[in-house]
Scaffold this motif. Structure first.
Motif, PDB file in Angstrom:
ATOM      1  N   VAL A 136      -0.805   4.659   6.302  1.00  0.00           N
ATOM      2  CA  VAL A 136       0.404   3.833   6.393  1.00  0.00           C
ATOM      3  C   VAL A 136       1.379   4.428   7.413  1.00  0.00           C
ATOM      4  O   VAL A 136       1.987   3.700   8.209  1.00  0.00           O
ATOM      5  CB  VAL A 136       1.062   3.682   5.001  1.00  0.00           C
ATOM      6  CG1 VAL A 136       2.431   3.042   5.109  1.00  0.00           C
ATOM      7  CG2 VAL A 136       0.174   2.866   4.082  1.00  0.00           C
ATOM      8  N   TYR A 180      -3.886  10.441   1.352  1.00  0.00           N
ATOM      9  CA  TYR A 180      -4.701   9.818   2.397  1.00  0.00           C
ATOM     10  C   TYR A 180      -4.185   8.416   2.757  1.00  0.00           C
ATOM     11  O   TYR A 180      -4.148   8.040   3.922  1.00  0.00           O
ATOM     12  CB  TYR A 180      -6.165   9.734   1.969  1.00  0.00           C
ATOM     13  CG  TYR A 180      -6.831  11.080   1.814  1.00  0.00           C
ATOM     14  CD1 TYR A 180      -6.657  12.084   2.747  1.00  0.00           C
ATOM     15  CD2 TYR A 180      -7.640  11.346   0.722  1.00  0.00           C
ATOM     16  CE1 TYR A 180      -7.261  13.319   2.611  1.00  0.00           C
ATOM     17  CE2 TYR A 180      -8.258  12.582   0.563  1.00  0.00           C
ATOM     18  CZ  TYR A 180      -8.057  13.559   1.521  1.00  0.00           C
ATOM     19  OH  TYR A 180      -8.655  14.774   1.384  1.00  0.00           O
ATOM     20  N   VAL A 181      -3.787   7.664   1.752  1.00  0.00           N
ATOM     21  CA  VAL A 181      -3.275   6.312   2.011  1.00  0.00           C
ATOM     22  C   VAL A 181      -1.960   6.379   2.786  1.00  0.00           C
ATOM     23  O   VAL A 181      -1.742   5.609   3.720  1.00  0.00           O
ATOM     24  CB  VAL A 181      -3.119   5.526   0.691  1.00  0.00           C
ATOM     25  CG1 VAL A 181      -2.442   4.190   0.928  1.00  0.00           C
ATOM     26  CG2 VAL A 181      -4.465   5.324   0.020  1.00  0.00           C
ATOM     27  N   PHE A 196       0.838  -1.203   0.000  1.00  0.00           N
ATOM     28  CA  PHE A 196       0.000   0.000   0.000  1.00  0.00           C
ATOM     29  C   PHE A 196       0.872   1.252   0.000  1.00  0.00           C
ATOM     30  O   PHE A 196       0.589   2.219  -0.705  1.00  0.00           O
ATOM     31  CB  PHE A 196      -0.935   0.026   1.203  1.00  0.00           C
ATOM     32  CG  PHE A 196      -2.084  -0.915   1.101  1.00  0.00           C
ATOM     33  CD1 PHE A 196      -2.808  -1.047  -0.071  1.00  0.00           C
ATOM     34  CD2 PHE A 196      -2.453  -1.683   2.182  1.00  0.00           C
ATOM     35  CE1 PHE A 196      -3.873  -1.914  -0.157  1.00  0.00           C
ATOM     36  CE2 PHE A 196      -3.514  -2.558   2.115  1.00  0.00           C
ATOM     37  CZ  PHE A 196      -4.226  -2.675   0.938  1.00  0.00           C
ATOM     38  N   ALA A 242       0.917   3.983  -3.016  1.00  0.00           N
ATOM     39  CA  ALA A 242       0.573   5.358  -2.654  1.00  0.00           C
ATOM     40  C   ALA A 242       1.758   6.297  -2.862  1.00  0.00           C
ATOM     41  O   ALA A 242       1.563   7.476  -3.162  1.00  0.00           O
ATOM     42  CB  ALA A 242       0.100   5.414  -1.215  1.00  0.00           C
ATOM     43  N   TRP A 287      -5.675  10.997  -3.276  1.00  0.00           N
ATOM     44  CA  TRP A 287      -5.935   9.726  -2.599  1.00  0.00           C
ATOM     45  C   TRP A 287      -4.625   9.105  -2.093  1.00  0.00           C
ATOM     46  O   TRP A 287      -4.620   8.417  -1.073  1.00  0.00           O
ATOM     47  CB  TRP A 287      -6.687   8.748  -3.497  1.00  0.00           C
ATOM     48  CG  TRP A 287      -5.931   8.304  -4.706  1.00  0.00           C
ATOM     49  CD1 TRP A 287      -5.963   8.860  -5.948  1.00  0.00           C
ATOM     50  CD2 TRP A 287      -5.021   7.201  -4.796  1.00  0.00           C
ATOM     51  NE1 TRP A 287      -5.130   8.190  -6.797  1.00  0.00           N
ATOM     52  CE2 TRP A 287      -4.542   7.157  -6.122  1.00  0.00           C
ATOM     53  CE3 TRP A 287      -4.568   6.264  -3.882  1.00  0.00           C
ATOM     54  CZ2 TRP A 287      -3.633   6.206  -6.553  1.00  0.00           C
ATOM     55  CZ3 TRP A 287      -3.651   5.305  -4.314  1.00  0.00           C
ATOM     56  CH2 TRP A 287      -3.200   5.276  -5.642  1.00  0.00           C
ATOM     57  N   GLY A 288      -3.524   9.360  -2.780  1.00  0.00           N
ATOM     58  CA  GLY A 288      -2.234   8.846  -2.328  1.00  0.00           C
ATOM     59  C   GLY A 288      -1.821   9.456  -1.006  1.00  0.00           C
ATOM     60  O   GLY A 288      -1.246   8.783  -0.146  1.00  0.00           O
TER      61      GLY A 288
END
Length: 102
Positions: free
Chosen positions: A66, A61-62, A44, A48, A58-59
């Motif tokens: 992480v 947020y990921v 992930f 990201a 969105w990257g």
């Protein structure tokens, strides 16, 4: 991903070399489970990370998720996770990712 492979091989071979049937089964299952969890978090983060290079919201947020999970990996994961969270929540970083992308 290399850490996940190390956990997998080290745990499985360590369990098998114990020559205790209970330790063999429980150790192997625990090692495989931990390797899958660590590998998934790493994957992930890798995906990201490429999204961050392309300024995808969105990257960001990921990577926040992480980085929060990395806080539990003392000592280096804690340092990297805390620094990542600090950078990702900074006002300038938020502005970069909120800009309209062509």
């Amino acid at each position: 991903m290399l850490f996940a492979a190390g956990v997998l091989f080290g745990g499985v071979f360590g369990s098998l070399f114990s020559l205790n049937p209970v330790v063999m089964v429980v150790g192997t299952i625990a090692s495989i489970t931990m390797a899958i969890v660590i590998g998934a978090i790493s994957l992930f983060g890798l995906i990201a990370g490429f999204a961050l290079l392309n300024h995808k919201q969105w990257g960001r947020y990921v990577i926040i998720v992480v980085s929060a999970l990395q806080l539990f990996e003392f000592p280096l994961g804690t340092a990297f996770g805390a620094y990542s969270l600090w950078v990702l929540f900074h006002a300038d970083t938020k502005r970069i990712f909120e800009l309209e992308q062509p």
